[in-house]
Design a protein around this motif. Structure first.
Motif, mmCIF file in Angstrom:
data_model
loop_
_atom_site.group_PDB
_atom_site.id
_atom_site.type_symbol
_atom_site.label_atom_id
_atom_site.label_comp_id
_atom_site.label_asym_id
_atom_site.label_seq_id
_atom_site.Cartn_x
_atom_site.Cartn_y
_atom_site.Cartn_z
ATOM 1 N N ALA A 95 1.020 -1.158 -0.095
ATOM 2 C CA ALA A 95 0.023 0.106 -0.083
ATOM 3 C C ALA A 95 0.806 1.326 -0.021
ATOM 4 O O ALA A 95 0.665 2.102 -0.700
ATOM 5 C CB ALA A 95 -0.893 -0.006 1.140
ATOM 6 N N GLN A 96 2.020 1.152 0.635
ATOM 7 C CA GLN A 96 2.936 2.200 0.785
ATOM 8 C C GLN A 96 3.331 2.625 -0.698
ATOM 9 O O GLN A 96 3.132 3.808 -1.090
ATOM 10 C CB GLN A 96 4.212 2.292 1.608
ATOM 11 C CG GLN A 96 3.844 1.912 3.042
ATOM 12 C CD GLN A 96 5.002 1.461 4.054
ATOM 13 O OE1 GLN A 96 5.819 0.794 3.443
ATOM 14 N NE2 GLN A 96 4.833 1.587 5.278
ATOM 15 N N VAL A 97 3.785 1.788 -1.438
ATOM 16 C CA VAL A 97 4.230 1.976 -2.726
ATOM 17 C C VAL A 97 3.104 2.234 -3.917
ATOM 18 O O VAL A 97 3.411 3.120 -4.611
ATOM 19 C CB VAL A 97 4.944 0.561 -3.071
ATOM 20 C CG1 VAL A 97 5.379 0.643 -4.721
ATOM 21 C CG2 VAL A 97 6.245 0.158 -2.434
ATOM 22 N N VAL A 103 10.114 3.113 0.112
ATOM 23 C CA VAL A 103 10.332 2.443 0.811
ATOM 24 C C VAL A 103 11.866 1.892 1.531
ATOM 25 O O VAL A 103 12.473 1.813 0.374
ATOM 26 C CB VAL A 103 9.550 0.784 1.041
ATOM 27 C CG1 VAL A 103 9.875 0.012 2.060
ATOM 28 C CG2 VAL A 103 7.983 1.285 0.566
ATOM 29 N N GLY A 104 12.323 2.188 2.432
ATOM 30 C CA GLY A 104 13.600 2.001 3.077
ATOM 31 C C GLY A 104 13.734 0.854 4.145
ATOM 32 O O GLY A 104 12.792 0.442 4.636
ATOM 33 N N ASN A 105 14.972 0.513 4.141
ATOM 34 C CA ASN A 105 15.089 -0.652 5.383
ATOM 35 C C ASN A 105 15.616 -0.077 6.599
ATOM 36 O O ASN A 105 16.261 0.899 6.935
ATOM 37 C CB ASN A 105 16.382 -1.317 4.833
ATOM 38 C CG ASN A 105 16.771 -2.519 5.672
ATOM 39 O OD1 ASN A 105 16.859 -2.526 6.827
ATOM 40 N ND2 ASN A 105 17.276 -3.588 5.155
ATOM 41 N N HIS A 106 15.011 -0.467 7.639
ATOM 42 C CA HIS A 106 15.064 0.009 9.146
ATOM 43 C C HIS A 106 15.488 -1.011 9.883
ATOM 44 O O HIS A 106 15.206 -0.859 11.310
ATOM 45 C CB HIS A 106 14.066 0.896 9.450
ATOM 46 C CG HIS A 106 14.190 1.881 10.950
ATOM 47 N ND1 HIS A 106 15.336 2.692 10.795
ATOM 48 C CD2 HIS A 106 13.333 2.099 11.900
ATOM 49 C CE1 HIS A 106 15.244 3.179 12.059
ATOM 50 N NE2 HIS A 106 14.090 3.042 12.665
ATOM 51 N N SER A 107 16.134 -2.044 9.463
ATOM 52 C CA SER A 107 16.709 -3.254 10.489
ATOM 53 C C SER A 107 15.390 -4.098 10.624
ATOM 54 O O SER A 107 14.394 -3.813 10.373
ATOM 55 C CB SER A 107 17.353 -2.906 11.724
ATOM 56 O OG SER A 107 16.235 -2.582 12.405
ATOM 57 N N TYR A 108 15.719 -5.435 11.147
ATOM 58 C CA TYR A 108 14.424 -6.405 11.388
ATOM 59 C C TYR A 108 13.994 -6.304 12.542
ATOM 60 O O TYR A 108 12.856 -6.314 12.719
ATOM 61 C CB TYR A 108 15.079 -7.664 10.889
ATOM 62 C CG TYR A 108 14.059 -8.709 10.791
ATOM 63 C CD1 TYR A 108 13.511 -8.961 9.369
ATOM 64 C CD2 TYR A 108 13.616 -9.403 11.904
ATOM 65 C CE1 TYR A 108 12.416 -9.727 9.458
ATOM 66 C CE2 TYR A 108 12.553 -10.551 11.700
ATOM 67 C CZ TYR A 108 11.831 -10.815 10.245
ATOM 68 O OH TYR A 108 10.909 -11.641 10.063
ATOM 69 N N THR A 109 14.667 -5.966 13.647
ATOM 70 C CA THR A 109 14.062 -6.121 15.070
ATOM 71 C C THR A 109 14.136 -4.631 15.742
ATOM 72 O O THR A 109 14.051 -4.390 16.672
ATOM 73 C CB THR A 109 14.601 -6.864 15.929
ATOM 74 O OG1 THR A 109 15.878 -6.935 16.000
ATOM 75 C CG2 THR A 109 14.216 -8.362 15.331
ATOM 76 N N ARG A 127 17.654 -9.777 6.111
ATOM 77 C CA ARG A 127 16.226 -10.237 6.248
ATOM 78 C C ARG A 127 15.090 -9.125 5.840
ATOM 79 O O ARG A 127 14.073 -9.483 5.573
ATOM 80 C CB ARG A 127 16.084 -10.787 7.946
ATOM 81 C CG ARG A 127 16.842 -11.997 8.094
ATOM 82 C CD ARG A 127 16.664 -12.478 9.612
ATOM 83 N NE ARG A 127 15.446 -12.691 10.148
ATOM 84 C CZ ARG A 127 15.288 -12.927 11.399
ATOM 85 N NH1 ARG A 127 16.039 -12.472 12.217
ATOM 86 N NH2 ARG A 127 13.911 -13.274 11.739
ATOM 87 N N THR A 128 15.583 -7.742 6.443
ATOM 88 C CA THR A 128 14.694 -6.798 5.822
ATOM 89 C C THR A 128 14.450 -6.597 4.499
ATOM 90 O O THR A 128 13.671 -6.585 3.766
ATOM 91 C CB THR A 128 15.092 -5.733 6.749
ATOM 92 O OG1 THR A 128 15.102 -5.683 8.181
ATOM 93 C CG2 THR A 128 14.145 -4.455 6.493
ATOM 94 N N GLN A 134 9.939 -9.292 -0.908
ATOM 95 C CA GLN A 134 8.829 -10.224 -1.155
ATOM 96 C C GLN A 134 7.355 -9.449 -1.332
ATOM 97 O O GLN A 134 6.787 -9.764 -1.963
ATOM 98 C CB GLN A 134 8.885 -11.168 -0.058
ATOM 99 C CG GLN A 134 9.932 -12.220 -0.157
ATOM 100 C CD GLN A 134 9.971 -12.984 1.223
ATOM 101 O OE1 GLN A 134 9.516 -12.949 2.046
ATOM 102 N NE2 GLN A 134 10.993 -13.999 1.089
ATOM 103 N N ALA A 135 7.512 -8.305 -0.237
ATOM 104 C CA ALA A 135 6.119 -7.551 -0.308
ATOM 105 C C ALA A 135 5.785 -6.588 -1.592
ATOM 106 O O ALA A 135 4.619 -6.548 -2.012
ATOM 107 C CB ALA A 135 6.200 -6.718 0.713
ATOM 108 N N THR A 136 6.988 -6.114 -2.012
ATOM 109 C CA THR A 136 6.949 -5.014 -3.241
ATOM 110 C C THR A 136 7.610 -5.325 -4.607
ATOM 111 O O THR A 136 7.306 -4.865 -5.483
ATOM 112 C CB THR A 136 7.671 -3.848 -2.797
ATOM 113 O OG1 THR A 136 8.990 -4.153 -2.685
ATOM 114 C CG2 THR A 136 6.895 -3.088 -1.432
ATOM 115 N N GLY A 137 8.441 -6.333 -4.732
ATOM 116 C CA GLY A 137 9.203 -7.225 -5.853
ATOM 117 C C GLY A 137 10.601 -6.299 -5.887
ATOM 118 O O GLY A 137 11.145 -6.547 -6.981
ATOM 119 N N SER A 138 10.754 -5.247 -5.037
ATOM 120 C CA SER A 138 12.032 -4.644 -5.189
ATOM 121 C C SER A 138 12.586 -4.501 -3.789
ATOM 122 O O SER A 138 11.939 -4.280 -2.928
ATOM 123 C CB SER A 138 11.907 -3.197 -5.800
ATOM 124 O OG SER A 138 11.314 -3.160 -7.035
#
Length: 367
Positions: A95-97, A103-109, A127-128, A134-138
């Motif tokens: 939905a964000q995309v 969308v960026g990476n902010h670590s897994y935990t 992992r992030t 997997q969610a967006t394709g990119s």
């Protein structure tokens, strides 16, 4: 044939046809007026671009509301998602995309990465990357370390994963209980190319959006994307940010000047580097350029780029490097986080300068 000579049935049909045709003309005219009004209201971004960022999502209690409010105010933003949240709520990442966000990476935990081993950091980031892909394709190109905590180990792993580290210039303090008015006030301090830290989960942050949008419009500024090359806010299409400059008068409208041809230093050898300068935007009295530094056939641990201005140019803003030198001679060396480059790897620094756009001959030395 006179109207009163036409049978009543045919007369009625003719009147309906004329009315339908006139309605079509009116509709087309109204559409043209609406289109013209839309063009007239096109956003004025002459003041530059800023990066609105939201950390710690997605979450089912607030992300949708946040997206809807951003869209309603014609704003785009970058969402630094926590990997486990992206794994649990992939539809919200999509939905964000779909809403036009980045969308960026902010670590897994969301841990303190600087207190972790290299393998643990690798796992947090990798992992992030996978969850978001997997969610967006990119896979993301931007990474924000939790708490803004970073070191050479974190940065090395970022580089291995093709990630650009993004901190922030302005902290909204929404995480620290800031009111909506305080968040708006923080955003009003943003200057061209700068980035503000906000979070996904606070209602005060959502409530601040209409006022943030109004303030940006009042300053002829727009919400842009964050460049993976420079780490600065730029136009959504990836173009360079417009440098703050006086609004052009109606008698002398501002128009971009042609970009000079980039200059490249000779091919690097072992332990050497090359530097390429390119003007990405220019205006009356100033310009913005990016410089790409690339290692040669061997890794380097540091770099320095030097040049001499051909005229009275001078740097007023610089990011991704540290400047020294005086007068027409300029020397820019790496910062602590972007000096180490693997063989053929590259990094970029950028600047805004006063004067007429120029691309002088560059010299790159490596250590």
């Amino acid at each position: 044939m006179a109207d009163n000579a036409v049978p009543i049935g045919r007369r009625t049909g003719l009147r309906k046809a004329v009315a339908t045709a006139l309605a079509g003309v009116v509709t087309a005219a109204l559409a043209t007026v609406a289109l013209s009004a839309t063009v007239a209201r096109a956003a004025d971004c002459s003041g530059g671009y800023v990066g609105l960022t939201y950390d710690d999502g997605p979450n089912p209690s607030n992300t949708t509301n946040l997206l809807n409010t951003l869209k309603a105010n014609s704003l785009r933003a970058t969402f630094f998602n926590i990997g486990q949240n992206a794994q649990n709520y992939p539809s919200l990442v999509r939905a964000q995309v779909d809403a036009g966000m980045w969308v960026g990476n902010h670590s897994y935990t969301h841990p303190h990465l600087t207190q972790m081993s290299s393998s643990q950091i690798q796992s947090e980031l990798q992992r992030t990357q996978q969850a978001i892909q997997q969610a967006t394709g990119s896979a993301p190109k931007l990474f924000r370390p939790p708490y803004g905590e970073t070191n050479s180990t974190v940065q090395s792993i970022e580089q291995q994963l093709g990630l650009r580290e993004i901190i922030w210039d302005v902290d909204s303090q929404d995480w620290n209980g800031a009111s909506t008015a305080q968040i708006v006030q923080a955003a009003s301090r943003l200057q061209n190319g700068q980035i503000i830290l906000m979070h996904d989960q606070y209602s005060t942050t959502v409530q601040a959006i209409p006022q943030i949008a109004a303030n940006l419009r009042s300053r002829n500024m727009c919400a842009g994307m964050i460049s993976p090359s420079t780490g600065r806010a730029v136009a959504p299409d990836g173009g360079g940010p417009v440098s703050p400059s006086p609004s052009p008068s109606p008698s002398s409208p501002q128009s971009p000047s042609p970009s000079p041809t980039p200059t490249v230093t000779p091919t690097a050898g072992t332990g050497a580097c090359t530097a390429t300068m390119q003007t990405v935007n220019s205006w009356g009295g100033g310009f913005q350029s990016n410089v790409t530094v690339r290692a040669g056939s061997s890794a380097i641990s540091g770099w320095t780029v030097t040049w001499s201005w051909p005229g009275s140019q001078s740097i007023s803003q610089l990011w991704g490097g540290l400047q020294s030198g005086s007068g027409s001679s300029v020397s820019v060396r790496n910062e602590s986080w972007n000096g180490s480059l693997g063989a053929s790897a590259s990094t970029t620094f950028g600047f805004v300068a006063n004067g007429t756009a120029a691309t002088p001959t560059l010299t790159c030395s490596a250590s």
